[in-house]
Design a protein around this motif. Structure first.
Motif, PDB file in Angstrom:
ATOM      1  N   GLY A 297     -50.452 -15.860  19.987  1.00 34.15           N
ATOM      2  CA  GLY A 297     -50.223 -15.992  21.421  1.00 34.15           C
ATOM      3  C   GLY A 297     -48.850 -15.509  21.836  1.00 34.15           C
ATOM      4  O   GLY A 297     -48.708 -14.752  22.803  1.00 34.15           O
ATOM      5  N   GLN A 298     -47.807 -15.924  21.100  1.00 30.19           N
ATOM      6  CA  GLN A 298     -46.448 -15.498  21.434  1.00 30.19           C
ATOM      7  C   GLN A 298     -46.268 -14.000  21.216  1.00 30.19           C
ATOM      8  O   GLN A 298     -45.594 -13.327  22.003  1.00 30.19           O
TER       9      GLN A 298
ATOM     10  N   PRO B  27     -47.938 -16.122  14.920  1.00 33.75           N
ATOM     11  CA  PRO B  27     -48.072 -16.711  16.263  1.00 33.75           C
ATOM     12  C   PRO B  27     -48.711 -15.713  17.227  1.00 33.75           C
ATOM     13  O   PRO B  27     -48.027 -15.045  18.013  1.00 33.75           O
TER      14      PRO B  27
ATOM     15  N   SER C 110     -54.101 -20.604  25.697  1.00 35.85           N
ATOM     16  CA  SER C 110     -53.372 -21.698  25.061  1.00 35.85           C
ATOM     17  C   SER C 110     -53.482 -21.568  23.545  1.00 35.85           C
ATOM     18  O   SER C 110     -54.339 -20.832  23.031  1.00 35.85           O
ATOM     19  N   ASP C 111     -52.615 -22.255  22.825  1.00 29.91           N
ATOM     20  CA  ASP C 111     -52.687 -22.220  21.361  1.00 29.91           C
ATOM     21  C   ASP C 111     -54.040 -22.706  20.865  1.00 29.91           C
ATOM     22  O   ASP C 111     -54.601 -22.159  19.909  1.00 29.91           O
TER      23      ASP C 111
ATOM     24  N   GLU D 101     -48.291 -20.761  28.858  1.00 27.99           N
ATOM     25  CA  GLU D 101     -47.751 -21.501  27.712  1.00 27.99           C
ATOM     26  C   GLU D 101     -47.078 -20.580  26.704  1.00 27.99           C
ATOM     27  O   GLU D 101     -46.006 -20.901  26.166  1.00 27.99           O
ATOM     28  N   GLN D 102     -47.697 -19.435  26.417  1.00 26.10           N
ATOM     29  CA  GLN D 102     -47.155 -18.524  25.388  1.00 26.10           C
ATOM     30  C   GLN D 102     -45.827 -17.923  25.818  1.00 26.10           C
ATOM     31  O   GLN D 102     -44.925 -17.738  24.991  1.00 26.10           O
TER      32      GLN D 102
ATOM     33  N   VAL E  24     -56.670 -20.487  18.507  1.00 22.12           N
ATOM     34  CA  VAL E  24     -57.100 -20.936  17.184  1.00 22.12           C
ATOM     35  C   VAL E  24     -58.610 -21.097  17.108  1.00 22.12           C
ATOM     36  O   VAL E  24     -59.261 -20.658  16.145  1.00 22.12           O
TER      37      VAL E  24
END
Length: 646
Positions: free
Chosen positions: A611-612, A609, A406-407, A425-426, A411
């Motif tokens: 994760g993406q 970004p 998850s984001d 999620e990503q 982080v």
């Protein structure tokens, strides 16, 4: 056909000149229009200088200015240092991996497929993953080295100046770090080529050496290395050309910094021509290095076309590798004294470990035991393969686990090596926030179309160079291979002007037409070797039965060349899938971007970004990895005939 029955034209141009002209025309048109014409235009540009809105003729002024250009000298030195160190470690690690895989009885296909992953993943994925891993504060490399105590030990041994290390921001570590990433990406190519060469060495040579009482080291020195001499020379020469002209990886990792410590000469040319709008000076930087690269290509072509008995005396051939090694070593010591001794220590440790294991096995064999040497050899092989796979798959593993975080977890860096919990999620954010599906479709279309074009042209040209007799065959081979060493910084400016004139910019056709310029030469070389390995008697039998030369090519030669054709298709598809520079320059609209350029555009300033990007990297890499996994057997067979026998 006897010489007396040849016509005057056939005696002058060669027996098969008509068919050769037919087969070579597609490749010649591509090379002529998309490479030779732009090169001529670059030569003209290099004699000009921009004064405001006007362009004036300055003759050799741009070339003479390079003699006092510190930035140019730094770029040339960096290119040499980057290439030389990378090739040394790729040879050592690639040969070690090939020897381990050659001895592996079970799971060879699986391990080979895993080792191919760095070669397959796009350069933008490589740069993104290693930049994140080498981050001095948040990177996993520093975390793991600190936790294991290796990092402080490296600082104590003065292999690094301080700890924690700023791998890409420290002037003393930036170049070694970039070299490390290039080695990581290039080892699979060396491994596959060397593994193909090992398979081509007759087993009876090892059996004869063993009967004569040769140790493992002696068998390696007097059977393995001589048997691999040709493939090592070809592989190192090709890889040196590619590495010397590297732009994408260094630009995406450091943009030549900090300062100019990692800037190669190609990046200097790019900076002058694009960033500073000094087109003449940028063209001169690239063209002044062309004779050096052309010399490497000429040497390679002579090596590929000569027979086993060349005109060079045996003593000179035997001494030449040692002379080259001594010269390169001296130049490296002069050009990079701070890196030299560190690289020597690392290389010495690798060789000492290999020698110690070999001596241990030989000592146990001399005592007459069989199970103990087998056990030691098996354990040593397992440990070495585990270390190699950890090095190869570590960045890939990081990408995979980050894609499912998850984001918040990305982080906060909690549970860094394992998603807690696993989430998609990503992937959802990637398709919702970016036109990723369109980028993916564009990449598939461009890669498939450009691979088809390159494969057809390479098959026709490769057959002509391997089978047909005509005047100018060696000259055509040199010309085609020269196109492969043309840096993108030299070609993309005139190609861009050409595409503007044809109104093909911001179009997928611009990539379909230009991508074969860097895939066709290697494909032609590989298929030339493969066609030459097919017994000519099979083709002659078809001709006796009434087939034409074209029918024999289509019905006899091509079906037998399927492994070579698949190997070429895999290599050209991978290159097209990974290409960054041309797509970055020729395409500006989001609707036509390919995956590498689209992923790079996801980074906005300091906002990354992760994760993406990790999710995108995973989706980009999986299809090609799967294709290589299913096609690696044919890939190895194609390289065995093409690279080794070519």
């Amino acid at each position: 056909m006897r010489s007396g029955s040849l016509t005057t034209t056939q005696r002058r141009l060669g027996r098969d000149w008509r068919l050769a002209a037919l087969f070579l025309t597609p490749a010649a048109v591509l090379v002529g229009v998309l490479v030779l014409v732009p090169i001529v235009q670059s030569i003209v540009t290099s004699t000009t200088e921009r004064h405001g809105a006007d362009t004036v003729f300055v003759g050799l002024g741009n070339y003479l200015a390079l003699t006092d250009d510190d930035q140019f000298r730094t770029g040339v030195r960096n290119s040499f240092v980057f290439t030389a160190y990378a090739e040394v470690f790729k040879v050592v690690l690639g040969l070690a991996a090939a020897l381990l895989l050659h001895r592996l009885r079970r799971g060879r296909a699986l391990v080979t497929g895993l080792l191919l992953v760095p070669w397959v993943v796009p350069t933008v994925v490589t740069a993104f993953s290693w930049r994140a891993l080498l981050d001095p504060i948040f990177g996993s490399v520093n975390t793991l080295l600190s936790g294991s105590g290796i990092g402080p030990l490296l600082a104590t041994a003065h292999l690094i100046d301080s700890w924690p290390a700023g791998w890409l921001s420290d002037t003393s570590l930036a170049m070694p770090s970039v070299i490390l990433v290039n080695v990581w990406k290039g080892v699979p190519f060396f491994t596959i080529c060397f593994l193909a060469g090992l398979k081509a060495i007759p087993a009876d040579q090892y059996e004869a050496a063993t009967i004569d009482g040769a140790s493992a080291w002696q068998r390696f020195a007097y059977v393995t290395l001589p048997g691999l001499r040709h493939v090592i020379t070809v592989t190192v020469t090709l890889s040196s050309i590619w590495t010397f002209n590297n732009f994408d990886l260094i630009w995406l990792l450091t943009q030549g910094g900090p300062g100019d410590v990692t800037a190669p000469y190609v990046l200097i040319a790019y900076s002058k021509a694009i960033l500073q709008l000094q087109y003449g000076a940028g063209a001169a930087v690239t063209l002044v290095m062309l004779p050096v690269i052309a010399g490497l290509v000429f040497f390679l072509v002579r090596l590929l076309r000569q027979d086993g008995d060349s005109g060079t005396p045996g003593r000179i051939r035997a001494a030449l590798p040692w002379v080259v090694t001594a010269a390169v070593t001296g130049l490296l010591l002069w050009a990079s004294p701070r890196i030299f001794w560190k690289a020597a220590v690392l290389l010495g440790v690798i060789l000492l470990i290999a020698a110690a294991v070999g001596r241990g096995v030989s000592a146990l064999q001399n005592r007459g035991g069989r199970r103990a040497p087998a056990l030691v050899s098996g354990v040593g092989t397992g440990v070495a393969l585990a270390g190699l796979l950890a090095f190869v798959l570590g960045p890939v593993y990081w990408i995979a686990v980050t894609a499912f975080k998850s984001d918040g977890q990305v982080v906060t860096r909690e549970h860094d090596l394992w998603p807690t919990p696993w989430t998609l999620e990503q992937f959802g954010a990637l398709f919702a926030n970016q036109p990723f599906g369109r980028w993916y479709l564009n990449t598939v279309l461009v890669s498939a179309a450009s691979t088809t074009v390159a494969l057809i042209c390479a098959a026709l040209a490769g057959y002509a160079l391997a089978r047909l007799r005509f005047r100018g065959a060696q000259g055509f081979t040199v010309t085609v291979l020269l196109t492969y060493v043309m840096p993108g910084a030299l070609l993309f400016i005139p190609l861009y002007q050409l595409l503007i004139g044809a109104r093909l910019t911001d179009s997928l056709w611009s990539l379909v037409l230009t991508y074969p310029t860097f895939t066709l030469p290697f494909a032609t070389w590989l298929l030339t070797g493969y066609f030459a390995s097919i017994p000519v008697e099979l083709e002659e039998a078809a001709l006796v039965d009434g087939s034409t030369r074209v029918q024999a090519f289509l019905r006899v030669v091509l079906p037998l060349a399927k492994p070579g054709l698949l190997a070429v298709a895999l290599f050209t598809l991978t290159n097209a899938w990974n290409e960054f520079l041309f797509a970055f320059v020729f395409i500006t609209k989001d609707d036509y971007k390919t995956l590498p350029v689209g992923m790079q555009s996801m980074i906005a300033g300091d906002v990354v970004p992760q994760g993406q990007l990790a999710a995108a990297s995973l989706l980009v890499s999986i299809p090609v990895v799967v294709m290589y996994a299913f096609g690696q057997r044919f890939l190895a067979e194609g390289l065995t005939a093409g690279a080794v026998k070519g």
